[in-house]
Motif scaffolding. Structure first.
Motif, mmCIF file in Angstrom:
data_model
loop_
_atom_site.group_PDB
_atom_site.id
_atom_site.type_symbol
_atom_site.label_atom_id
_atom_site.label_comp_id
_atom_site.label_asym_id
_atom_site.label_seq_id
_atom_site.Cartn_x
_atom_site.Cartn_y
_atom_site.Cartn_z
ATOM 1 N N ILE A 145 0.892 -1.187 -0.024
ATOM 2 C CA ILE A 145 0.035 0.068 -0.023
ATOM 3 C C ILE A 145 0.926 1.410 0.156
ATOM 4 O O ILE A 145 0.562 2.343 -0.644
ATOM 5 N N GLN A 146 1.886 1.296 0.856
ATOM 6 C CA GLN A 146 2.944 2.290 1.061
ATOM 7 C C GLN A 146 3.380 2.500 -0.647
ATOM 8 O O GLN A 146 3.631 3.650 -1.287
ATOM 9 N N SER A 147 3.906 1.550 -1.181
ATOM 10 C CA SER A 147 4.493 1.592 -2.662
ATOM 11 C C SER A 147 3.515 2.129 -3.387
ATOM 12 O O SER A 147 4.047 2.973 -4.340
ATOM 13 N N THR A 148 2.391 1.733 -3.317
ATOM 14 C CA THR A 148 1.243 2.272 -4.390
ATOM 15 C C THR A 148 1.184 3.696 -4.195
ATOM 16 O O THR A 148 0.900 4.626 -5.292
ATOM 17 N N THR A 192 17.914 2.512 -10.207
ATOM 18 C CA THR A 192 17.827 2.600 -8.858
ATOM 19 C C THR A 192 17.958 1.306 -8.067
ATOM 20 O O THR A 192 18.682 1.254 -7.014
ATOM 21 N N ALA A 193 17.498 0.141 -8.910
ATOM 22 C CA ALA A 193 17.787 -1.184 -8.324
ATOM 23 C C ALA A 193 19.083 -1.383 -8.228
ATOM 24 O O ALA A 193 19.713 -1.918 -6.985
ATOM 25 N N LYS A 194 20.026 -1.121 -8.979
ATOM 26 C CA LYS A 194 21.296 -1.512 -9.241
ATOM 27 C C LYS A 194 22.141 -0.668 -7.962
ATOM 28 O O LYS A 194 22.926 -1.160 -7.288
ATOM 29 N N VAL A 195 21.723 0.646 -7.724
ATOM 30 C CA VAL A 195 22.355 1.489 -6.771
ATOM 31 C C VAL A 195 21.992 0.835 -5.339
ATOM 32 O O VAL A 195 22.764 0.666 -4.660
ATOM 33 N N LEU A 196 20.799 0.363 -5.363
ATOM 34 C CA LEU A 196 20.190 0.056 -3.881
ATOM 35 C C LEU A 196 21.096 -1.445 -3.564
ATOM 36 O O LEU A 196 21.509 -1.716 -2.612
ATOM 37 N N ALA A 197 21.421 -2.231 -4.628
ATOM 38 C CA ALA A 197 21.882 -3.402 -4.277
ATOM 39 C C ALA A 197 23.574 -3.464 -4.039
ATOM 40 O O ALA A 197 24.163 -3.896 -3.381
ATOM 41 N N GLU A 198 24.202 -2.155 -4.742
ATOM 42 C CA GLU A 198 25.742 -1.860 -4.808
ATOM 43 C C GLU A 198 25.548 -1.329 -2.972
ATOM 44 O O GLU A 198 26.839 -1.692 -2.535
ATOM 45 N N ALA A 214 8.596 1.575 -7.682
ATOM 46 C CA ALA A 214 9.033 1.924 -9.062
ATOM 47 C C ALA A 214 8.634 0.819 -10.112
ATOM 48 O O ALA A 214 8.353 1.175 -11.363
ATOM 49 N N VAL A 215 8.218 -0.358 -9.589
ATOM 50 C CA VAL A 215 7.512 -1.361 -10.556
ATOM 51 C C VAL A 215 5.875 -0.761 -10.648
ATOM 52 O O VAL A 215 5.768 -0.945 -11.988
ATOM 53 N N GLY A 396 14.995 7.979 -4.411
ATOM 54 C CA GLY A 396 15.126 6.491 -5.155
ATOM 55 C C GLY A 396 14.333 6.390 -6.280
ATOM 56 O O GLY A 396 14.470 5.838 -7.468
ATOM 57 N N MET A 397 13.218 7.468 -6.489
ATOM 58 C CA MET A 397 12.418 7.637 -7.626
ATOM 59 C C MET A 397 12.731 8.555 -8.760
ATOM 60 O O MET A 397 12.143 8.769 -9.503
ATOM 61 N N VAL A 398 13.917 9.364 -8.352
ATOM 62 C CA VAL A 398 14.177 10.460 -9.371
ATOM 63 C C VAL A 398 14.765 10.121 -10.678
ATOM 64 O O VAL A 398 14.195 10.914 -11.433
ATOM 65 N N PRO A 399 15.819 8.969 -10.793
ATOM 66 C CA PRO A 399 16.446 8.928 -12.140
ATOM 67 C C PRO A 399 15.316 8.446 -13.028
ATOM 68 O O PRO A 399 14.524 7.595 -12.925
ATOM 69 N N ARG A 400 15.302 9.012 -14.207
ATOM 70 C CA ARG A 400 14.445 8.693 -15.472
ATOM 71 C C ARG A 400 14.998 7.774 -16.521
ATOM 72 O O ARG A 400 14.536 6.861 -16.889
ATOM 73 N N GLY A 401 16.528 7.758 -16.962
ATOM 74 C CA GLY A 401 17.092 6.712 -17.276
ATOM 75 C C GLY A 401 16.529 6.630 -18.702
ATOM 76 O O GLY A 401 16.289 7.752 -19.361
#
Length: 483
Positions: A145-148, A192-198, A214-215, A396-401
């Motif tokens: 719910i928070q993600s939504t 974002t996911a790659k940075v979080l994993a790193e 993000a999904v 974490g939601m900022v990059p558009r890529g």
């Protein structure tokens, strides 16, 4: 064989024509191999440099991608519009070393570019599959719910502010203003996911909310894109198509996870009975690719299917073994994706000494402000989570890529965007993509304390080992080391 190439050689005898086609295939392979060599060298150089100055390695991959791309060295020319390959250093090298016929040039260039682009797309598919494996489905459902809420705020806020601001401040007509505002809604989940994993933050509460949001943001972005593209093309929105996208996205994602969980025991039994090499990895990739294919055929993103497959297989007893086996595949394909994103970025639109860029840069400044602020506020929509780093969620939601570049490309194709507005969107995409990784690391550092560092349990098992602090080590071990 390519029809244009066939036409070029229609005066040749059949045996000679077959020889020409074989030679063309050999040159395409040579171009792909040389392109991959450049990509891997660029990714390692950039990643290592950034790692040593305490910046996310993915930022180095993006920067080195820019250097080898259309903005600097012209080693990789991968843009889709208006390129014939005449500026490609790799094509020049092929022509000089392999004595390529002029008639083959265009065919070899286009084919080589398409192969690298497909490999880049495969890279983000594997990345999202790996992210799904490293995610906790129960935790994702718990923060669903928070993600939504975060995703919806992250779509509505920049869309409304961007559209209204362009119309009121710059006098942009409604349709292009809506298209530019829609480009602000995108989020590049891959970056974002790659940075979080790193950063070993993927399984924290913040990381799970960001990934989940993000999904959902990606699905909402597809719907927004479909709406504004229809508006730009036909001047109207087909409600039926919008409803179809919403329903198909929900049914696919929920259905894929539900069916996958039912089939999990069968998957484990089947893998345990296999005797050949790679049975775990290939069986898992088969499942991920099938879901990605289904997702793509119903006009969703393939990465949605890959992420769902990872979430499902993460609940099996093969999770850790699969993570270890997928890691080399991801390490092979993911650099292609990130370097290609950088290589496609044309930073010449940032040059303030070109008068034609001024209007675009002014609008870009406004779009960048909305792009960052419109996503940062999303973190403050999280509720019932005391002590959570809301600023990190928003950043974490900022990059558009690459997602933002897709919006710009479609806007150009439909004729909805002027040159200056298109340039402004590209500048916004460039800066948000490059600013987000260091900003994300900085926001997490603000909340770090003695008790806030990531727990060993939350680390990626394929890239981190448990580390005992001095107080947890066995006295005998400490004593033996002292001696």
């Amino acid at each position: 064989m390519n029809p244009e190439l066939l036409t070029s050689f229609n005066f040749l005898p059949l045996p000679l024509l077959a020889t020409t086609e074989a030679e063309s295939s050999s040159l395409i392979l040579a171009g792909v191999l040389l392109s991959l060599a450049v990509i891997y060298l660029a990714s390692k150089l950039g990643g290592e440099i950034c790692s040593r100055i305490n910046l996310p390695p993915v930022l180095g991959e993006l920067i080195c991608g820019v250097l080898v791309g259309i903005s600097a060295l012209h080693l990789l020319i991968l843009t889709d519009i208006g390129e014939t390959g005449t500026n490609s250093v790799i094509m020049d090298l092929l022509q000089a070393t392999a004595h390529m016929e002029p008639a083959m040039f265009s065919h070899v260039f286009q084919s080589q570019r398409e192969v690298i682009s497909v490999l880049a797309e495969m890279g983000v598919v594997v990345l999202l599959f790996e992210i799904g494996l490293e995610s906790d489905l129960k935790e994702l459902l718990r923060v669903g719910i928070q993600s939504t809420v975060v995703a919806v705020i992250g779509v509505v806020t920049p869309l409304v502010l961007g559209t209204a601001g362009l119309m009121l401040l710059f006098g942009i007509p409604a349709v292009p203003a809506v298209f530019a505002g829609a480009a602000l809604t995108a989020t590049s989940i891959g970056i974002t996911a790659k940075v979080l994993a790193e950063m070993q933050r993927l399984n924290t509460r913040e990381g799970q909310i960001i990934v989940g949001a993000a999904v959902i943001d990606d699905v909402l972005g597809i719907i927004v894109l479909a709406v504004v593209a229809g508006l730009a093309r036909d001047g109207q929105v087909v409600v039926r198509d919008v409803v179809y996208l919403i329903v198909s996205a929900a049914v696919f994602f929920i259905g894929a996870i539900w069916v996958g969980r039912l089939l999990n025991p069968f998957f484990v039994r089947m893998v345990n009975q296999m005797k050949t090499r790679g049975q775990v990895l290939l069986s898992a990739l088969f499942f991920a690719l099938i879901l990605s294919y289904i997702s793509a055929t119903i006009h969703l993103e393939a990465i949605l299917g890959a992420f769902a497959a990872g979430l499902v297989l993460a609940e099996t007893e093969k999770r850790e073994e699969l993570q270890k086996q997928v890691a080399p595949v991801a390490d092979t394909l993911m650099p292609v994706f990130f370097v290609v994103v950088g290589a496609r970025t044309d930073i010449s639109v940032l040059n303030p000494f070109v008068p034609e860029n001024w209007e675009g840069l002014i609008m870009a400044s406004f779009l960048i402000l909305i792009a960052i602020a419109g996503k940062v506020v999303t973190g403050f929509g999280v509720f019932g989570q005391p002590g959570i780093n809301r600023l990190a969620i928003g950043v974490g939601m900022v990059p558009r890529g690459e997602v933002g570049l897709v919006f710009a490309a479609i806007g150009d194709a439909t004729g909805a965007l002027s040159e200056s507005l298109s340039a402004a969107i590209i500048v916004m995409v460039i800066l948000t993509t490059f600013l987000a990784p260091p900003m994300l690391r900085w926001t997490f550092s603000l909340s770090e304390g003695p008790g806030d560092s990531p727990s060993v349990a939350s680390l990626n098992s394929s890239t981190a080992e448990p580390v005992l602090v001095e107080s947890e080590r066995q006295p005998e071990l400490v004593e033996s080391e002292t001696q």
